[in-house]
Design a protein around this motif. Structure first.
Motif, mmCIF file in Angstrom:
data_model
loop_
_atom_site.group_PDB
_atom_site.id
_atom_site.type_symbol
_atom_site.label_atom_id
_atom_site.label_comp_id
_atom_site.label_asym_id
_atom_site.label_seq_id
_atom_site.Cartn_x
_atom_site.Cartn_y
_atom_site.Cartn_z
ATOM 1 N N ALA A 11 -2.541 37.217 -14.062
ATOM 2 C CA ALA A 11 -2.747 37.449 -12.626
ATOM 3 C C ALA A 11 -1.447 37.496 -11.840
ATOM 4 O O ALA A 11 -1.448 37.322 -10.613
ATOM 5 C CB ALA A 11 -3.652 36.367 -12.057
ATOM 6 N N GLN A 23 -6.190 40.954 -7.092
ATOM 7 C CA GLN A 23 -6.766 39.838 -7.846
ATOM 8 C C GLN A 23 -7.681 38.978 -6.976
ATOM 9 O O GLN A 23 -8.578 38.312 -7.474
ATOM 10 C CB GLN A 23 -5.656 38.947 -8.435
ATOM 11 C CG GLN A 23 -4.767 39.645 -9.433
ATOM 12 C CD GLN A 23 -3.525 40.224 -8.780
ATOM 13 O OE1 GLN A 23 -3.530 40.536 -7.599
ATOM 14 N NE2 GLN A 23 -2.469 40.360 -9.549
ATOM 15 N N MET A 35 -12.314 38.298 -10.865
ATOM 16 C CA MET A 35 -12.027 37.147 -11.724
ATOM 17 C C MET A 35 -13.167 36.150 -11.764
ATOM 18 O O MET A 35 -13.406 35.495 -12.786
ATOM 19 C CB MET A 35 -10.755 36.437 -11.254
ATOM 20 C CG MET A 35 -9.566 36.679 -12.140
ATOM 21 S SD MET A 35 -8.123 35.781 -11.541
ATOM 22 C CE MET A 35 -7.831 36.565 -9.979
ATOM 23 N N ILE A 54 0.353 33.226 -12.889
ATOM 24 C CA ILE A 54 0.560 33.798 -11.569
ATOM 25 C C ILE A 54 2.045 33.748 -11.208
ATOM 26 O O ILE A 54 2.863 33.299 -12.007
ATOM 27 C CB ILE A 54 -0.266 33.053 -10.498
ATOM 28 C CG1 ILE A 54 0.162 31.582 -10.421
ATOM 29 C CG2 ILE A 54 -1.757 33.157 -10.791
ATOM 30 C CD1 ILE A 54 -0.520 30.794 -9.303
ATOM 31 N N ALA A 122 -6.574 40.075 -14.801
ATOM 32 C CA ALA A 122 -7.290 39.484 -13.675
ATOM 33 C C ALA A 122 -8.157 40.482 -12.943
ATOM 34 O O ALA A 122 -9.174 40.120 -12.354
ATOM 35 C CB ALA A 122 -6.288 38.868 -12.691
ATOM 36 N N ASP A 123 -7.787 41.752 -12.968
ATOM 37 C CA ASP A 123 -8.460 42.745 -12.131
ATOM 38 C C ASP A 123 -9.388 43.659 -12.911
ATOM 39 O O ASP A 123 -9.747 44.731 -12.434
ATOM 40 C CB ASP A 123 -7.426 43.579 -11.374
ATOM 41 C CG ASP A 123 -6.343 44.140 -12.288
ATOM 42 O OD1 ASP A 123 -6.389 43.864 -13.506
ATOM 43 O OD2 ASP A 123 -5.456 44.847 -11.796
#
Length: 307
Positions: A11, A23, A35, A54, A122-123
């Motif tokens: 992410a 995200q 997510m 992240i 994440a996406d």
């Protein structure tokens, strides 16, 4: 006794093509992000621990949204992919701002990966069966040192009409093992087909619609982190001399491909019956919102998701 598999969520990307922090952009009926659905599916597949990779720049916003919801149902760990996280003696090319890639992201989590782990973007929406498939593989005797898994999707179910996408094109043998995976960073659709370019559109190469592709849903043994460490140093040493040192990335498919060529890895190609959805571009969002609303209406997910 082998520890329970861990879910790793990539992410750290800033979503440049999308135009924002996709995200944490709501797509569900009650404000859920993609997510949230991945975590929900992962939890019911058996995952109990999640590692979010992240950047410090998005830490506050991320923890206030996805993080605090996930903490109620799973053990949450964080790792931070930063450009200054480099091996001793390695330096960045002057002007480099782009993240160093998915392989570097996993290295950022090296201190918290103490069990077999699955990797997801994440996406991307992967679907319930994808998480069940990869969890069962990681929990089986099939996963081990040099024995990895990957959930593949058909290329035509992973592209968008709103621009180009990056995908790992896969070749699979008759035994269901990955022969090689080649990352193509600009794959697009046209009337009647799908093609990719490596020279900014000067020339295009057609790709069959049913080509299996990697969507970064991998399953690894913890020893894979050592492989990344070993290979990242020469990558950084050679980065400045590559044709595009400001954008070249250290990618998971590339590392896996190297190991396949060397004969040091075997990757079982797994398959999911679910359709992939993603929001590479802002124009993709309405289709994802509509698809998730239908899944809620059909009873696949509750709303709100995290009751």
């Amino acid at each position: 006794m082998q520890k329970k598999p861990i879910l790793v969520v990539l992410a750290a990307g800033m979503g440049s093509r999308y135009g924002g922090l996709k995200q944490i952009d709501p797509v569900g009926p009650s404000g859920e992000v993609i997510m949230d659905y991945s975590l929900y599916d992962a939890k019911r597949a058996g995952f109990e621990t999640v590692v979010f990779i992240i950047k410090h720049e998005i830490e506050e916003a991320f923890k206030e949204t996805v993080g605090q919801r996930a903490e109620k149902f799973m053990e949450v760990r964080y790792a931070y992919q930063q450009l200054d996280d480099l091996p001793e003696g390695c330096t960045l090319p002057e002007g480099r701002e782009k993240p160093l890639g998915t392989g570097h992201a996993i290295l950022a989590a090296r201190d918290v990966l103490d069990a077999p782990f699955a990797v997801i973007n994440a996406d991307d929406y992967y679907g319930p069966s994808a998480f069940k498939t990869i969890y069962d593989y990681l929990a089986s005797d099939g996963c081990g040192v040099g024995k990895y898994g990957m959930v593949a999707y058909r290329l035509d179910s992973t592209v968008t009409e709103h621009g180009t996408v990056a995908r790992g094109l896969c070749q699979v043998d008759e035994n269901g093992h990955l022969v090689n995976v080649v990352e193509r960073t600009k794959i697009g659709t046209y009337e009647g087909g799908i093609h990719f370019t490596e020279d900014d559109g000067a020339t295009w190469t057609d790709v069959p619609a049913d080509t299996p592709v990697s969507m970064n849903l991998w399953g690894f043994d913890p020893s894979f982190v050592g492989e990344l460490k070993t290979r990242f140093v020469p990558f950084m040493q050679e980065l400045a001399s590559t044709p595009n040192p400001l954008k070249t990335e250290f990618l998971l498919p590339t590392v896996v491909g190297q190991m396949l060529t060397e004969g040091t890895a075997k990757v079982t190609v797994l398959h999911s019956a679910d359709k992939w959805y993603g929001v590479t571009y802002k124009e993709d969002k309405p289709g994802v919102v509509e698809a998730l609303a239908k899944k809620v209406a059909d009873g696949l997910y509750p709303t709100p998701l995290w009751k």
